[in-house]
Enzyme design. Sequence first.
Site, short mmCIF file in Angstrom:
data_model
loop_
_atom_site.label_atom_id
_atom_site.label_comp_id
_atom_site.label_asym_id
_atom_site.label_seq_id
_atom_site.Cartn_x
_atom_site.Cartn_y
_atom_site.Cartn_z
N LYS A 1 0.81 -1.22 -0.10
CA LYS A 1 0.10 0.08 -0.03
C LYS A 1 0.79 1.28 -0.04
O LYS A 1 0.67 2.17 -0.79
CB LYS A 1 -0.95 0.01 1.14
CG LYS A 1 -1.97 -1.21 1.41
CD LYS A 1 -2.81 -1.16 2.62
CE LYS A 1 -1.88 -1.43 3.83
NZ LYS A 1 -1.33 -2.67 3.95
N ARG B 1 -9.88 0.80 9.04
CA ARG B 1 -9.13 -0.43 9.30
C ARG B 1 -10.25 -1.37 9.94
O ARG B 1 -10.20 -2.69 10.26
CB ARG B 1 -8.07 -0.78 10.08
CG ARG B 1 -6.94 -1.03 9.60
CD ARG B 1 -5.69 -0.98 10.51
NE ARG B 1 -4.50 -1.52 10.22
CZ ARG B 1 -3.58 -1.14 9.56
NH1 ARG B 1 -3.54 0.17 9.23
NH2 ARG B 1 -2.49 -1.84 9.43
N ARG C 1 11.09 -2.06 10.78
CA ARG C 1 10.41 -1.68 11.90
C ARG C 1 10.23 -2.79 12.95
O ARG C 1 10.27 -3.94 12.91
CB ARG C 1 8.90 -1.58 11.22
CG ARG C 1 8.64 -0.12 10.52
CD ARG C 1 7.33 -0.11 9.67
NE ARG C 1 6.33 -0.61 10.08
CZ ARG C 1 5.05 -0.63 9.36
NH1 ARG C 1 5.03 0.05 8.42
NH2 ARG C 1 4.07 -1.26 9.79
N ARG D 1 -0.18 -9.38 13.21
CA ARG D 1 -0.97 -8.45 12.39
C ARG D 1 -1.85 -9.14 11.55
O ARG D 1 -2.92 -8.38 11.05
CB ARG D 1 0.13 -7.52 11.75
CG ARG D 1 0.88 -6.65 12.58
CD ARG D 1 2.03 -6.19 11.90
NE ARG D 1 2.19 -5.41 11.01
CZ ARG D 1 3.02 -5.25 10.09
NH1 ARG D 1 4.24 -5.85 10.48
NH2 ARG D 1 3.19 -4.37 9.03
N ARG E 1 11.84 -5.63 4.66
CA ARG E 1 11.47 -4.34 4.54
C ARG E 1 12.54 -3.40 5.12
O ARG E 1 12.80 -3.94 6.36
CB ARG E 1 10.02 -3.75 4.87
CG ARG E 1 9.89 -2.39 4.97
CD ARG E 1 8.43 -2.03 4.91
NE ARG E 1 7.79 -2.44 6.14
CZ ARG E 1 6.40 -2.38 6.17
NH1 ARG E 1 5.65 -1.65 5.30
NH2 ARG E 1 5.83 -2.83 7.42
P1 AP5 Z 1 4.91 -1.34 1.95
O1 AP5 Z 1 4.46 -0.74 0.61
O2 AP5 Z 1 5.55 -1.15 2.94
O3 AP5 Z 1 3.51 -2.27 2.41
P2 AP5 Z 1 2.25 -1.90 3.07
O4 AP5 Z 1 1.08 -2.58 2.54
O5 AP5 Z 1 2.09 -0.42 3.19
O6 AP5 Z 1 2.38 -2.52 4.40
P3 AP5 Z 1 2.44 -2.15 6.00
O7 AP5 Z 1 3.22 -3.15 6.93
O8 AP5 Z 1 2.84 -0.46 6.17
O9 AP5 Z 1 1.13 -2.14 6.20
P4 AP5 Z 1 0.54 -2.19 7.68
O10 AP5 Z 1 -1.04 -1.93 7.40
O11 AP5 Z 1 0.36 -3.49 8.45
O12 AP5 Z 1 0.93 -1.30 8.57
P5 AP5 Z 1 0.57 0.33 8.89
O13 AP5 Z 1 1.86 1.31 8.89
O14 AP5 Z 1 -0.62 0.85 8.14
O15 AP5 Z 1 5.72 -2.72 1.26
C1 AP5 Z 1 6.44 -3.74 2.20
C2 AP5 Z 1 7.67 -4.17 1.46
O16 AP5 Z 1 7.43 -4.76 0.14
C3 AP5 Z 1 8.62 -2.98 1.36
O17 AP5 Z 1 9.99 -3.20 1.61
C4 AP5 Z 1 8.36 -2.92 -0.41
O18 AP5 Z 1 9.68 -2.47 -0.98
C5 AP5 Z 1 8.12 -4.39 -0.79
N1 AP5 Z 1 7.20 -4.23 -2.01
C6 AP5 Z 1 5.90 -3.53 -1.88
N2 AP5 Z 1 5.15 -3.78 -2.98
C7 AP5 Z 1 6.18 -4.62 -3.67
C8 AP5 Z 1 5.67 -5.29 -5.00
N3 AP5 Z 1 4.59 -5.09 -5.76
N4 AP5 Z 1 6.62 -6.28 -5.35
C9 AP5 Z 1 8.01 -6.31 -4.78
N5 AP5 Z 1 8.20 -5.70 -3.56
C10 AP5 Z 1 7.45 -4.85 -2.94
O19 AP5 Z 1 0.17 0.10 10.47
C11 AP5 Z 1 1.10 -0.23 11.41
C12 AP5 Z 1 0.20 -0.24 12.69
O20 AP5 Z 1 -0.34 1.08 13.09
C13 AP5 Z 1 -1.06 -1.33 12.69
O21 AP5 Z 1 -0.52 -2.50 13.16
C14 AP5 Z 1 -1.80 -0.53 14.00
O22 AP5 Z 1 -1.22 -0.80 15.30
C15 AP5 Z 1 -1.54 0.84 13.76
N6 AP5 Z 1 -2.74 1.43 12.83
C16 AP5 Z 1 -2.49 2.07 11.69
N7 AP5 Z 1 -3.70 2.47 11.07
C17 AP5 Z 1 -4.63 2.05 11.92
C18 AP5 Z 1 -5.99 2.21 12.19
N8 AP5 Z 1 -6.76 2.86 11.08
N9 AP5 Z 1 -6.70 1.83 12.98
C19 AP5 Z 1 -6.11 1.14 14.24
N10 AP5 Z 1 -4.76 1.08 14.15
C20 AP5 Z 1 -3.82 1.53 13.26
#
Ligand code: AP5
Length: 233
Positions: A13, A97, A169, A180, A136
């Site tokens: 994402k 979410r 991270r 997660r 990552r």
């Molecule tokens: P990346 O693009 O970083 O993946 P992502 O989908 O953004 O993954 P996240 O881990 O950031 O999502 P998440 O939803 O778990 O975490 P968030 O920060 O929102 O890609 C990952 C890796 O793969 C990278 O190294 C990239 O280079 C590689 N890659 C990507 N696409 C690729 C492709 N097509 N091909 C090859 N390689 C690729 O949330 C973290 C925490 O915050 C949650 O656990 C929760 O505690 C809290 N939180 C956040 N939002 C909320 C909410 N709305 N409500 C409650 N708690 C929340």
Amino acid sequence: MRIVLLGPPGAGKGTLAELLKENLNIVHISTGDILREEMKNNTPLGQDIKKLVDGGALVPDSIVIKIIENKLTGSYQGGTFGGDNFGKSYLLDGFPRTKAQAQELDKFLTRIHQPIDFALYMEASLPVILQRLTGRRVCKKCGALYHVINKPPQKDGICDVCQGILYQRPDDNEETIKTRMNVYIKNTSPVIEYYAAQNKLKKVNADNDGQYVQGELMKIFHEAGKTDQHKNA
Ligand code: AP5
């Protein structure tokens, strides 16, 4: 365009949002990034949520809903994400979410007459998710994303963009990734159904490489643009 990005941890994402930001001049709003900024700055909110975020649990709905509402009206003053008003085009990454977050978002956007155009569901399989998240690396300074195999930096451990230090991270270890995933399946699947019921859900197979995913999304944009023109005709 107002778009919600949905998908499991590691679906890509954040990566897709960065590509779209460059190509479409659209603002990227990630609740994960906002919460990590609060933790980095050791704010009272950051201290309160650290255990939850590092352990892979969700932060309470009331907190993230308030952050997003303030952000979208330009009154969010926390961390370094303060003050701007984003107008009408943005990508929401990691929000909503839970179904409660999706319902509150809809209520709020109806009040300000800015409904979501569509939700993009980035489907990805567990082996791909594990490979992506355990490899990552993120720049401490500018937040640029890397992967030790898929997208390594030119110099080991150093950001190509700003020369900042790359880090892993705390929630990107196998055990927390599984937590997660479970949290995601339980809480976020209803959000997917929620947008499907509104006929606003688009899907893409995010196991594919970034260029493919971006190409698929551009097709969806194109179609959505055509629909808008049709509606306005
Ligand atoms: P990346 O693009 O970083 O993946 P992502 O989908 O953004 O993954 P996240 O881990 O950031 O999502 P998440 O939803 O778990 O975490 P968030 O920060 O929102 O890609 C990952 C890796 O793969 C990278 O190294 C990239 O280079 C590689 N890659 C990507 N696409 C690729 C492709 N097509 N091909 C090859 N390689 C690729 O949330 C973290 C925490 O915050 C949650 O656990 C929760 O505690 C809290 N939180 C956040 N939002 C909320 C909410 N709305 N409500 C409650 N708690 C929340």
